[in-house]
Motif scaffolding. Structure first.
Motif, mmCIF file in Angstrom:
data_model
loop_
_atom_site.group_PDB
_atom_site.id
_atom_site.type_symbol
_atom_site.label_atom_id
_atom_site.label_comp_id
_atom_site.label_asym_id
_atom_site.label_seq_id
_atom_site.Cartn_x
_atom_site.Cartn_y
_atom_site.Cartn_z
ATOM 1 N N THR A 91 0.831 -1.197 0.000
ATOM 2 C CA THR A 91 0.000 0.000 0.000
ATOM 3 C C THR A 91 0.873 1.256 0.000
ATOM 4 O OG1 THR A 91 -0.146 0.245 2.417
ATOM 5 C CG2 THR A 91 -1.692 -1.287 1.363
ATOM 6 N N SER A 92 0.208 2.400 -0.144
ATOM 7 C CA SER A 92 0.896 3.696 -0.093
ATOM 8 C C SER A 92 0.729 4.371 1.265
ATOM 9 C CB SER A 92 0.337 4.618 -1.192
ATOM 10 O OG SER A 92 0.513 4.054 -2.479
ATOM 11 N N ILE A 93 0.283 3.632 2.268
ATOM 12 C CA ILE A 93 0.033 4.203 3.588
ATOM 13 C C ILE A 93 1.289 4.841 4.195
ATOM 14 C CG2 ILE A 93 -0.657 3.672 5.956
ATOM 15 C CD1 ILE A 93 -2.973 3.798 4.058
ATOM 16 N N PRO A 94 2.487 4.215 4.131
ATOM 17 C CA PRO A 94 3.672 4.877 4.718
ATOM 18 C C PRO A 94 3.941 6.257 4.129
ATOM 19 C CG PRO A 94 4.123 2.565 4.324
ATOM 20 C CD PRO A 94 2.797 2.843 3.674
ATOM 21 N N LEU A 95 3.887 6.378 2.791
ATOM 22 C CA LEU A 95 4.083 7.688 2.168
ATOM 23 C C LEU A 95 2.961 8.643 2.541
ATOM 24 C CD1 LEU A 95 5.521 9.614 0.226
ATOM 25 C CD2 LEU A 95 4.259 8.532 -1.654
ATOM 26 N N GLN A 96 1.751 8.140 2.597
ATOM 27 C CA GLN A 96 0.621 8.984 2.957
ATOM 28 C C GLN A 96 0.686 9.424 4.420
ATOM 29 O OE1 GLN A 96 -2.488 6.314 1.792
ATOM 30 N NE2 GLN A 96 -2.481 6.961 -0.347
ATOM 31 N N MET A 97 1.301 8.618 5.273
ATOM 32 C CA MET A 97 1.519 9.045 6.655
ATOM 33 C C MET A 97 2.491 10.216 6.711
ATOM 34 S SD MET A 97 1.595 5.489 8.857
ATOM 35 C CE MET A 97 1.948 6.396 10.372
ATOM 36 N N LEU A 98 3.489 10.227 5.837
ATOM 37 C CA LEU A 98 4.386 11.381 5.761
ATOM 38 C C LEU A 98 3.629 12.622 5.290
ATOM 39 C CD1 LEU A 98 7.600 9.769 4.201
ATOM 40 C CD2 LEU A 98 7.174 10.352 6.593
ATOM 41 N N ASN A 99 2.713 12.438 4.337
ATOM 42 C CA ASN A 99 1.868 13.558 3.910
ATOM 43 C C ASN A 99 0.997 14.055 5.064
ATOM 44 O OD1 ASN A 99 2.903 13.331 1.301
ATOM 45 N ND2 ASN A 99 1.253 11.989 0.622
ATOM 46 N N SER A 100 0.428 13.117 5.809
ATOM 47 C CA SER A 100 -0.397 13.501 6.960
ATOM 48 C C SER A 100 0.431 14.239 8.004
ATOM 49 C CB SER A 100 -1.045 12.263 7.588
ATOM 50 O OG SER A 100 -1.962 11.657 6.702
ATOM 51 N N LEU A 101 1.660 13.790 8.213
ATOM 52 C CA LEU A 101 2.532 14.457 9.180
ATOM 53 C C LEU A 101 2.861 15.870 8.729
ATOM 54 C CD1 LEU A 101 4.189 14.145 11.784
ATOM 55 C CD2 LEU A 101 6.083 13.328 10.375
#
Length: 304
Positions: free
Chosen positions: A65-75
């Motif tokens: 998934t792209s969740i790790p990259l999206q967590m950086l976006n959320s951060l």
């Protein structure tokens, strides 16, 4: 005469236990679901026992998934929103309280209007502006006839184009238009002695020195509480990131979790989704655990 409050204490304790169970039971089911495989869930459904596939599902989150990259976006969105809100709210409240501005009351009323009309109620017009930041200026030039004058002088009217959609700036900027921070700082400033500003002026401190040397240190708890609130708001924001970002690389983690549900699948991969939900929840839970004391102090000191 001391009133016997034993019955009240028992009832209050039962209500508290029910409330805790109401919160913890779904969290426990999330953990148990994330600890089983997709095949096991298809055969047994939701179960109360903890399995041995939790680390496997977490590994799938990082590889499939792209969740790790999206967590950086959320951060980035959460930190940018919290920082920008703290700075803008502090400066606006400082101007409203400590400067003799003629229209301060009207300005504060307009700022509070953003609380009554949050972003979720005006995201259509916000999207129009975000798709072209120069659209208000273009409309103003057309309405006033200045574009005709510009066309006569330069041979063509002015028409600016700048879209901030699918960018982190586009995710952060609209979230800053909220008056809660200004209200929080204003209430705190009103609890300070009224002659504090005059005393600082008599000692030779100008507005800038008073801001940095006196007011800013006194506002640390308010800064911390507002930062936590805005960080959580930016991290959990869903509707605006869903509308403003159409690419997986620019979406936030909350939007990414919803994308894990495949429409053509009869039964979604709930173990994978729940593992992602646990992973995404770690950051805000850590923030609350570390800054809970400052959050409570800041809200208490802001009351008047």
């Amino acid at each position: 005469m001391v009133e016997n409050a034993r019955t009240i204490n028992i009832v209050a304790s039962l209500i508290l236990i029910i409330g805790i169970a109401y919160i913890l039971i779904p969290l426990y089911l999330t953990l148990t679901t994330a600890s089983h495989s997709y095949e096991f869930m298809l055969q047994n459904g939701l179960v109360w026992s903890i399995g041995d596939q939790f680390l496997v599902n977490i590994r799938r989150i990082f590889t499939e998934t792209s969740i790790p990259l999206q967590m950086l976006n959320s951060l980035a969105v959460a930190v940018g929103t919290a920082t920008g809100m703290c700075v803008l709210s502090f400066l606006s409240a400082y101007a409203i309280v400590y400067f003799n501005v003629r229209w301060a009351g009207a300005a504060f009323a307009l700022i509070l209007a953003t609380v009554i009309l949050p972003l979720d109620m005006r995201f259509v017009t916000t999207y129009q502006v975000a798709s072209n930041v120069f659209s208000p200026l273009n409309a103003l030039l057309d309405a006033t006839g200045l574009n005709d004058l510009i066309a006569a002088i330069f041979g063509a009217p002015f028409h600016g184009e700048w879209s901030i959609l699918d960018t982190r700036l586009g995710l952060i900027a609209p979230l800053l238009a909220h008056g809660m921070g200004t209200f929080l700082f204003r209430q705190f400033f009103l609890t300070l002695p009224k002659d504090l500003f005059k005393a600082a002026r008599m000692d030779g401190a100008g507005p800038v020195r008073f801001l940095f040397d006196i007011l800013l240190p006194l506002s640390r708890t308010s800064f911390a509480s507002l930062f936590v609130l805005m960080f959580l708001s930016g991290w959990t924001s869903y509707l605006w990131p869903l509308v403003a970002s159409s690419k997986a690389d620019t979406q936030t983690a909350v939007v990414g979790l919803s994308r894990l549900i495949v429409e053509d699948s009869a039964v979604p991969d709930y173990p994978l989704i729940m593992a992602g939900a646990i992973l995404v929840s770690i950051v805000p839970l850590t923030m609350i655990a570390l800054l809970q004391r400052y959050l409570v102090q800041g809200l208490i000191l802001s009351e008047k």
